[in-house]
Structures are given as structure tokens and as C-alpha cells.
Design a protein around this motif. Structure first.
Motif, PDB file in Angstrom:
ATOM      1  N   LEU A 206       0.831  -1.207   0.000  1.00  0.00           N
ATOM      2  CA  LEU A 206       0.000   0.000   0.000  1.00  0.00           C
ATOM      3  C   LEU A 206       0.865   1.256   0.000  1.00  0.00           C
ATOM      4  N   PHE A 207       1.977   1.231   0.724  1.00  0.00           N
ATOM      5  CA  PHE A 207       2.841   2.411   0.731  1.00  0.00           C
ATOM      6  C   PHE A 207       3.410   2.668  -0.662  1.00  0.00           C
ATOM      7  N   VAL A 208       3.747   1.599  -1.383  1.00  0.00           N
ATOM      8  CA  VAL A 208       4.232   1.766  -2.754  1.00  0.00           C
ATOM      9  C   VAL A 208       3.143   2.403  -3.612  1.00  0.00           C
ATOM     10  N   ILE A 209       1.895   1.955  -3.426  1.00  0.00           N
ATOM     11  CA  ILE A 209       0.774   2.567  -4.153  1.00  0.00           C
ATOM     12  C   ILE A 209       0.641   4.048  -3.789  1.00  0.00           C
ATOM     13  N   ILE A 210       0.809   4.359  -2.503  1.00  0.00           N
ATOM     14  CA  ILE A 210       0.744   5.754  -2.058  1.00  0.00           C
ATOM     15  C   ILE A 210       1.802   6.584  -2.779  1.00  0.00           C
ATOM     16  N   ALA A 211       3.026   6.058  -2.845  1.00  0.00           N
ATOM     17  CA  ALA A 211       4.110   6.788  -3.494  1.00  0.00           C
ATOM     18  C   ALA A 211       3.826   6.972  -4.983  1.00  0.00           C
ATOM     19  N   ILE A 212       3.306   5.935  -5.642  1.00  0.00           N
ATOM     20  CA  ILE A 212       2.974   6.055  -7.067  1.00  0.00           C
ATOM     21  C   ILE A 212       1.830   7.046  -7.253  1.00  0.00           C
ATOM     22  N   GLY A 213       0.853   7.012  -6.358  1.00  0.00           N
ATOM     23  CA  GLY A 213      -0.233   7.986  -6.420  1.00  0.00           C
ATOM     24  C   GLY A 213       0.273   9.397  -6.256  1.00  0.00           C
ATOM     25  N   GLU A 214       1.263   9.573  -5.390  1.00  0.00           N
ATOM     26  CA  GLU A 214       1.855  10.897  -5.214  1.00  0.00           C
ATOM     27  C   GLU A 214       2.533  11.361  -6.493  1.00  0.00           C
ATOM     28  N   SER A 215       3.062  10.410  -7.272  1.00  0.00           N
ATOM     29  CA  SER A 215       3.691  10.786  -8.543  1.00  0.00           C
ATOM     30  C   SER A 215       2.663  11.389  -9.492  1.00  0.00           C
ATOM     31  N   LEU A 216       1.447  10.882  -9.457  1.00  0.00           N
ATOM     32  CA  LEU A 216       0.393  11.448 -10.298  1.00  0.00           C
ATOM     33  C   LEU A 216      -0.007  12.839  -9.800  1.00  0.00           C
TER      34      LEU A 216
END
Length: 385
Positions: free
Chosen positions: A190-200
Motif C-alpha cells: 500500500l505504501f508503494v501505491i501511495i508513493a505512485i499515487g503521489e507521482s500522479l
């Protein structure tokens, strides 16, 4: 995993965004170094609460109360990021507020853990030996903030070495508990998803006040493609493989795998995503400039993607004992692409990174087809999993 933990993670989304904005505004190598040091503090504080959630439900009793207090502390960290090194006139002294808030977040974690560990001598002893590196590291942060300047950067780096190193030495053969391997891996995924979401989010920030045109739309499409490539390289096989490994191991072997593969190897993965996002933000912001991408944005774009892949290499090495040849080659090619990305138009620089990520994903999908089938859920069924 509970909805309260998803709520808890929202403050980290905000904090990652603020750190990315800080590095963009600083627009220098020193600013990136400062941002990475802040990311290290953010990551280690989040990781600590991922372990806590594996000990007891996060949405009940004292754990919920403590994590709410920690959320407030993390939000204060997010607010003080722009003043982490340079205090703004008026108000509190920003550089000192940040380490004090960090100390609060880490202390609350250990206090709650000690409350939950009552009756478990091994775990209580583990928590006791974790206090010295946490307090020593926080003290270095506070001293660095009080002194300021280059000493602050040096002392921040020293604080991270002391905190991370001390916790590592006391944890890799310690008495922490992994009660649920699926929960533990899901939290880190989930943290990886959070980081990728932050990239967007960063990509959208780059489009602020930019006229809508073909270059901007092309940059947006390429940015999404880059984010999809980062997602694919983590979630398609490797995260599932390590999830199986963690579930199958027991005792000290499980603890060692959790500490090394998730507690430490995931930091370059998360940092690489944030740096890549900063580079994509620059591409979006200057997509129609007609000039080269420049050293700063090309450096964080290619360097961030290379850091991400290097983190995945370390993750795979620790968990499976192998080096990914395609990922290793891609790291070298990304670094080789950097000089060209500096002088090429922004869209061309980003296109090269996207092509490399897509090539690695395609090669691994073909090369590891059998392994991929063995670790992924059965396909062909429309039933929800």
C-alpha cells in the motif's frame, strides 16, 4: 487491514507531496539531498507503525488513540517541510519543530508497543533496546536544527545512520513478532501505491497554469505510462513472490526477511518513485518550452528510476537470493541515458525512460512466465478474490 490505517496513511500522502514540492522549489542537488533525508524520516516512521499494526488492530482502544496522536505529529512534519532548513520570518522556529514532531511520532510508537507487549518478556526487551537509537537519532536531529547550515545536513545524515543502524542491529535477530505475513506485505504494498499515487499528484502540479495543448497532453500520457511501469515492475511478480516467501518462513528467518526486505530495502523503492515523480513534474511543466530538460529534472528523472530499480534489485536479492539481469541492465541504461535527457526536449527525455521501463516489464513477463503463473492467483475466473 483496517479503514483507520488507510486514514492514517493519508497524512503520509500529504507529507510525500510536500517533500516533492520542497525539492522542486529548491531546484538543486542540495535540495534533493535534503528531500531524501526527509523521506528517510518519513519512511522509517511509517514503517514503525506497520509493525505496530501487525501486533494489534489499529482501530481499537489505545492503539487507535496513539496512532491518532501520531497522525497529528506527521501532519506537523508535513507543515514544517518548507522550513526544515530555512526558517520563515514570524511564528515558531520551523527547523526545530520538525525533529520535535518526529520524536513525538517515534516515542508514541514505542510506548504503545510496550503497552501491547505486557507479559511478553522478549518483546519488551526488544522495545527497551530500541529506545537508545531512537532517542540518540532524535537528539542529533534537534542539535542539527539548532545549529543550522551545513552542520544540520551532516547531523541529519548522522541521525539517520544512528537510528537506522541501531534499530537494524537490535532487530535483525531480535524478538519482534510477525503475526500475519499477508497483512505485513499488504501494508508495504500500500505504501508503494501511495508513493505512485503521489507521482500522479506531482504530475498534475506540474501542469498548473500551463496552457492545454498537445505537448502537455503528451507529457500527461507519458507520465501515466511511467507510473504504470513502476507499478508493473513491483506488483506483477516480485511483491507476490516475496509475499509467498514471507508466509512460508518461520522464526528468525521470517524476522530477518521482514526487517531486511521490507524495513530497509523498501526505502530506495519509495525514494525512487518520489524522485521519478519530481522528474515527470518537470517534464509536464516544461513540455512545450522548446528547450532541453536540463540537468536538474533529467537527473531526478533518470536517477529516480534507476534508484527504484536498484531498490527492486536489492529487494529481490534479499528475498530470493538472485539479481534481476533485466533490471540491472536497465539501471545502467538509465544512467547512460541521463546525458542525452539533459539536452533533449522534455518529452524525448521522458520517452526514453518510459521505453526502458516498458522493455524491462516485457522482457520479465516473457522470461519469468512460469514463475509468474506460479505466484499469481488463478486467472480466467471472474469470481472476486
Amino acid at each position: 487491514m483496517t479503514t483507520f490505517e488507510l486514514f492514517f496513511d493519508l497524512v503520509y500522502v500529504i507529507t510525500l507531496t510536500r517533500v516533492t514540492q520542497y525539492m522542486a522549489q529548491e531546484h538543486s542537488g542540495l535540495g534533493v539531498l535534503h528531500g531524501v533525508l526527509l523521506l528517510a524520516l518519513v519512511w522509517f516512521s511509517w514503517s514503525a507503525y506497520a509493525w505496530l499494526g501487525n501486533q494489534a488492530r489499529a482501530d481499537l482502544g489505545v492503539v487507535r488513540l496513539g496512532m491518532t496522536l501520531a497522525m497529528a505529529g506527521v501532519f506537523v512534519i508535513a507543515l514544517t517541510v518548507p522550513e526544515a532548513w530555512d526558517d520563515s520570518p514570524g511564528g515558531l522556529y520551523g527547523p526545530l519543530v520538525l525533529p520535535c514532531a518526529y520524536l513525538l511520532v517515534r516515542s508514541v510508537h514505542l510506548v504503545i508497543y510496550a503497552h501491547l507487549a505486557r507479559g511478553d518478556r522478549g518483546l519488551l526487551r526488544q522495545i527497551a533496546v530500541s529506545w537508545p537509537p531512537v532517542l540518540s537519532g532524535s537528539a542529533l536531529l534537534i542539535v542539527g536544527a539548532a545549529i543550522g547550515g551545513r552542520w544540520q545536513t551532516a547531523l541529519y545524515a548522522a541521525a539517520i545512520v544512528v537510528d537506522w543502524g541501531g534499530v537494524y542491529l537490535t532487530s535483525r535477530r531480535g524478538s519482534w513478532r510477525i503475526h500475519s505475513a499477508p497483512y505485513f506485505t499488504e501494508r508495504h504494498q500500500l505504501f508503494v501505491i501511495i508513493a505512485i499515487g503521489e507521482s500522479l499528484i506531482a504530475m498534475a502540479a506540474g501542469a498548473t497554469d500551463r496552457p492545454l495543448g498537445v505537448p502537455l497532453l503528451a507529457a500527461g500520457v507519458l507520465g501515466v505510462a511511467a507510473a504504470a511501469g513502476l507499478w508493473w515492475l513491483y506488483f506483477d511478480v516480485v511483491s507476490l513472490l516475496v509475499e509467498h516467501r514471507l508466509a512460508e518462513t518461520r522464526g528468525r528467518a521470517r524476522l530477518s526477511l521482514a526487517v531486511n526486505a521490507y524495513g530497509y530495502a523498501h526505502f530506495p523503492i519509495a525514494a525512487g518513485i518520489v524522485l521519478t515523480a519530481l522528474g515527470v513534474e518537470g517534464v509536464v511543466a516544461y513540455a512545450d518550452s522548446g528547450k532541453g530538460l536540463g540537468g536538474f529534472y533529467a537527473g531526478v528523472l533518470c536517477g529516480g528510476a534507476a534508484t527504484y530499480l536498484a531498490g527492486l534489485l536489492l529487494f529481490g536479492r534479499i528475498s530470493a537470493g538472485v539479481w534481476g539481469p533485466f533490471r540491472l541492465a536497465a539501471v545502467c541504461l538509465l544512467l547512460a541515458w541521463l546525458p542525452a535527457a539533459v539536452v533533449l526536449p522534455p518529452l524525448a527525455g521522458l520517452s526514453g525512460v518510459v521505453v526502458l521501463l516498458a522493455a524491462v516489464a516485457a522482457c520479465e513477463t516473457w522470461w519469468y512466465a512460469e514463475l509468474r503463473r506460479s505466484v499469481r492467483p488463478e486467472q480466467g475466473s471472474n469470481d472476486p478474490v
